[in-house]
Design an enzyme around this catalytic site. Structure first.
Site, PDB file in Angstrom:
ATOM      1  N   ALA A  44      33.226  24.601  40.776  1.00 52.22           N
ATOM      2  CA  ALA A  44      32.382  24.649  41.973  1.00 52.22           C
ATOM      3  C   ALA A  44      30.982  24.135  41.678  1.00 52.22           C
ATOM      4  O   ALA A  44      30.443  23.300  42.415  1.00 52.22           O
ATOM      5  CB  ALA A  44      32.330  26.077  42.524  1.00 52.22           C
ATOM      6  N   GLY A  45      30.371  24.624  40.596  1.00 54.26           N
ATOM      7  CA  GLY A  45      29.000  24.241  40.280  1.00 54.26           C
ATOM      8  C   GLY A  45      28.864  22.791  39.876  1.00 54.26           C
ATOM      9  O   GLY A  45      27.962  22.081  40.343  1.00 54.26           O
ATOM     10  N   ARG A 337      51.056  37.569  43.418  1.00 49.51           N
ATOM     11  CA  ARG A 337      50.655  38.245  42.189  1.00 49.51           C
ATOM     12  C   ARG A 337      50.529  39.753  42.351  1.00 49.51           C
ATOM     13  O   ARG A 337      50.900  40.514  41.463  1.00 49.51           O
ATOM     14  CB  ARG A 337      49.329  37.665  41.697  1.00 49.51           C
ATOM     15  CG  ARG A 337      49.461  36.243  41.220  1.00 49.51           C
ATOM     16  CD  ARG A 337      48.140  35.624  40.858  1.00 49.51           C
ATOM     17  NE  ARG A 337      48.340  34.286  40.319  1.00 49.51           N
ATOM     18  CZ  ARG A 337      47.362  33.478  39.951  1.00 49.51           C
ATOM     19  NH1 ARG A 337      46.101  33.868  40.074  1.00 49.51           N
ATOM     20  NH2 ARG A 337      47.620  32.275  39.466  1.00 49.51           N
ATOM     21  N   HIS A 429      42.375  39.599  36.338  1.00 56.70           N
ATOM     22  CA  HIS A 429      42.282  38.145  36.238  1.00 56.70           C
ATOM     23  C   HIS A 429      41.183  37.543  37.113  1.00 56.70           C
ATOM     24  O   HIS A 429      40.343  36.783  36.648  1.00 56.70           O
ATOM     25  CB  HIS A 429      43.633  37.537  36.612  1.00 56.70           C
ATOM     26  CG  HIS A 429      43.676  36.042  36.600  1.00 56.70           C
ATOM     27  ND1 HIS A 429      43.344  35.303  35.483  1.00 56.70           N
ATOM     28  CD2 HIS A 429      44.008  35.147  37.558  1.00 56.70           C
ATOM     29  CE1 HIS A 429      43.479  34.011  35.756  1.00 56.70           C
ATOM     30  NE2 HIS A 429      43.854  33.886  37.007  1.00 56.70           N
ATOM     31  N   ARG A 463      44.542  36.604  46.006  1.00 55.43           N
ATOM     32  CA  ARG A 463      44.541  35.143  45.936  1.00 55.43           C
ATOM     33  C   ARG A 463      45.907  34.630  45.514  1.00 55.43           C
ATOM     34  O   ARG A 463      46.473  35.084  44.528  1.00 55.43           O
ATOM     35  CB  ARG A 463      43.488  34.649  44.931  1.00 55.43           C
ATOM     36  CG  ARG A 463      43.501  33.131  44.764  1.00 55.43           C
ATOM     37  CD  ARG A 463      42.395  32.661  43.850  1.00 55.43           C
ATOM     38  NE  ARG A 463      42.564  33.066  42.466  1.00 55.43           N
ATOM     39  CZ  ARG A 463      43.375  32.478  41.582  1.00 55.43           C
ATOM     40  NH1 ARG A 463      44.147  31.482  41.954  1.00 55.43           N
ATOM     41  NH2 ARG A 463      43.421  32.904  40.338  1.00 55.43           N
ATOM     42  N   LEU A 469      41.240  26.864  41.794  1.00 54.70           N
ATOM     43  CA  LEU A 469      40.750  25.518  41.525  1.00 54.70           C
ATOM     44  C   LEU A 469      40.549  24.764  42.833  1.00 54.70           C
ATOM     45  O   LEU A 469      39.592  23.993  42.989  1.00 54.70           O
ATOM     46  CB  LEU A 469      41.731  24.771  40.625  1.00 54.70           C
ATOM     47  CG  LEU A 469      42.120  25.466  39.311  1.00 54.70           C
ATOM     48  CD1 LEU A 469      42.957  24.534  38.437  1.00 54.70           C
ATOM     49  CD2 LEU A 469      40.889  25.918  38.552  1.00 54.70           C
TER      50      LEU A 469
END
Length: 665
Positions: A44-45, A337, A429, A463, A469
């Site tokens: 992201a950065g 998950r 995680h 998520r 990503l």
């Protein structure tokens, strides 16, 4: 207090396109006069800094690493989602949107998630143009594989090194802007405070980690892309230096922390092997494409495997419980998950755990090796291949897909996963919670934008795999370069922000006082010892399952631990020198306050959803029981020193999907 999400009007599928066409713009000649601080150089950065520099803004970019490419995004393994429908299996932008909303247990904002699904297709084209070596089919087209929680193949990958390859691509783009002078790069600098001037984020206080010097940096706005707070649990799949400090300093300056109790437990990690461990190792979720999860049906077989009297590969098929396939036939081993993690915990709670600690299940590739081997033998024209030939051919196919993951597992455990099943167990995680942001990715503090895992916006209560990503690159390449203009278009008449202002002086002094206070305690216990104790409290009372009594107890224990920390922590050395122990001390102090807020949020949310499983709220089958009538909202918490945090709510509305109980059966 309600929060204004600033979601634009109109049909869901047209919101982003129409908004981009009508939002305020900054002319190229004005961009050159505007400065932007970007903290963090992960996906992201790095992508945001590169994109903003390319647009013409003057960017100052910060990382506490010695190089931007060491950001933790490099550790991501399995892949990145995009709704390209290359497999022609029914995927679409809407289906990716729906899977993400459903996977997050209906606790995310529709408009943000749909935008994410829309721009996902552009991300792949961008990365291919950068030279990212995605896996390809035999004909040269990009390959896809499946991940948990979906019934299509939409995950692009580079073996088990996808994060590394994507970060190198973003690092290339960032390096180009550094070389051109558009981006000033500050390595080995850690943000320790946010500077707010007249209600707007105008800069940061950073510590030069090599010299210990505190430095002031000013800009017209600040972008945080600093990752998640999973290391509050001490043991996690995060790198040891991952922390919450930048985000927490923003909270202390008035930013709201949203849904902090939404923590993701990943189901396929190498189990804990001893008290000496400082982190855990992830085995990519992509392995669940071909690996089958099981435990023995009978306790006597569990004991035989634990004692070494029976090898797991020798246990007959009829004595194995493939519990995910049994409980969730529609999705099998590819359930999301949170579902897979709780199912593993339940199996181990029943005494079926297969290692000495009783906290492990098997992930078995024998069937996949045989299946691939027979297919390869057929394609090579081998008549009546023997079992040895089939196994060898099958192992070659598996190695091509997952070889580096299998090698990593064998180096850590000493077991060869081609020959014997992997042992896995859930571990902390990813954190779905993060700083609250509106549709523009701007926090409630004007001028403070938050990207990637550091914000809460896209994943709800859980998520889906391969979406981290996707979100990081979407935010950096395709969202914030547009939306930052909604703030900066009103800043073009403001000259460069001066660091001589009183707000900078006060923030620097407050930071110096905090560092000196830690140094001056001169206690008897190490920072590491306190962090480990905090992690045990968090895992025990706010881990894979929570209940009201435990959360109250855990909250009190953290408060007591905080008091003990500030009276008995040992931080050697001085503040004005290279001092890694002081870096850790600052981070652990912030983790303690963050952990307390997580407990408060979990106690407030009287329901189960996604990664937040309250034992009081479950179905007769042990599944999560949401309470949509009371908790269909984002919980945004305002920190109040020495008092209970204040809850602000953003009500969630679902106009395009039906709120219903998740089912993967």
């Amino acid at each position: 207090m309600s929060l204004h999400s600033k979601v634009p009007p109109g049909e869901l599928a047209e919101k982003w396109t129409n908004y981009r066409s009508s939002m305020p713009l900054v002319a190229p000649n004005n961009k050159r006069r505007l400065e932007v601080i970007v903290v963090g150089t992960g996906l992201a950065g790095a992508s945001a800094a590169a994109s903003l520099g390319e647009l013409g803004y003057q960017v100052k970019c910060f990382t506490f690493h010695d190089s931007p490419r060491r950001a933790h995004s490099i550790a991501a393994q399995g892949g990145i989602n995009a709704a390209k429908n290359y497999q022609n299996d029914g995927d679409s932008v809407y289906r990716l949107f729906y899977d993400t909303i459903k996977g997050g247990d209906y606790r995310s904002r529709e408009a943000n998630v749909h935008r994410l699904a829309e721009v996902s297709t552009d991300i792949i084209d961008q990365c291919v143009a950068q030279g990212v070596p995605f896996a390809r089919e035999y004909g040269g087209l990009l390959a896809n594989r499946s991940f948990g929680g979906v019934q299509v193949s939409r995950t692009f990958y580079a073996r088990g090194q996808t994060g590394q390859q994507l970060l190198i691509g973003a690092y290339q783009a960032l390096s180009r802007q550094i070389n051109s002078g558009a981006v000033s790069m500050y390595n080995r600098h850690e943000m320790l405070d946010l500077v707010v001037v007249d209600g707007k984020a105008r800069g940061i206080i950073a510590r030069n980690l090599l010299t210990g010097k505190l430095e002031r940096f000013a800009a017209h706005c600040v972008v945080l892309a600093t990752g998640g707070y999973g290391n509050v649990y001490y043991l996690s799949t995060n790198a040891m230096c991952c922390n919450v400090t930048s985000a927490w300093r923003a909270v202390k300056r008035g930013a709201y922390m949203a849904n902090p109790c939404f923590t993701q437990i990943h189901p396929t990690c190498i189990p804990v092997s001893g008290d000496y461990q400082s982190k855990l190792t992830l085995m990519s979720e992509s392995l669940r494409n071909d690996g089958r999860v099981w435990v023995p049906k009978e306790k006597e077989d569990v004991d035989a495997i634990r004692n070494g009297n029976t090898r797991p590969e020798d246990l007959p098929e009829e004595k194995r419980d493939y519990y995910l396939e049994r409980r969730y036939p529609a999705f099998g081993n590819l359930v999301p998950r949170d579902v897979a993690s709780r199912a593993a915990k339940q199996a181990c709670d029943e005494g079926k755990g297969v290692n000495q600690s009783g906290l492990a299940v098997f992930l078995d590739f024998a069937d996949a090796i045989e299946r691939y081997g027979r297919s390869e033998a057929k394609s090579q024209g081998l008549e009546n291949p023997n079992n040895s030939d089939i196994t060898k051919l099958g192992e070659g196919v598996v190695e091509a897909k997952y070889g580096n993951l299998f090698e990593m597992y064998e180096k850590i455990t000493g077991d060869n996963p081609y020959k014997t099943p992997m042992m896995i167990y859930p571990a902390v995680h990813y954190t779905m919670g993060g700083l609250w942001v509106d549709y523009n990715l701007e926090s409630n503090l004007p001028g403070l934008f938050v990207l990637g895992e550091a914000n809460y916006s896209d994943h709800g209560a859980n998520r889906l795999g391969a979406s981290a990503l996707m979100q990081g690159l979407a935010d950096g390449y395709f969202v914030v370069p547009y939306t930052i203009g909604t703030f900066l278009s009103d800043e073009i008449r403001n000259p460069a922000i001066s660091t001589d202002q009183r707000a900078f002086e006060e923030a620097e002094q407050a930071t110096r006082d905090r560092l000196n206070k830690l140094i001056s305690v001169k206690g008897n216990q190490t920072v590491e010892a306190f962090h480990r104790r905090l992690g045990l409290i968090m895992w025990e009372y706010c881990g894979m399952s929570r209940n009201a009594d435990g959360l109250r107890k855990g909250q009190k224990m953290i408060q007591e631990l905080r008091e003990e920390y500030w009276n008995d922590v040992l931080v050697p050395g001085n503040a004005d020198e290279f001092n890694p122990e002081l870096e850790k001390a600052v981070r652990v102090a912030d983790f303690m306050e963050m952990g307390e807020m997580m407990m408060e949020d979990a106690l407030n949310r009287d329901e189960s959803c996604g990664g937040h499983f309250r034992e009081e709220y479950q179905t007769p089958e042990g599944e999560a029981l949401r309470r949509d009538d009371e908790f269909t909202y984002v919980a945004a918490w305002e920190w109040v020193e020495n008092a209970d945090s204040v809850l602000h709510k953003e009500e969630l509305t679902f106009e395009n999907v039906e709120l219903k109980t998740r089912s993967y059966k």
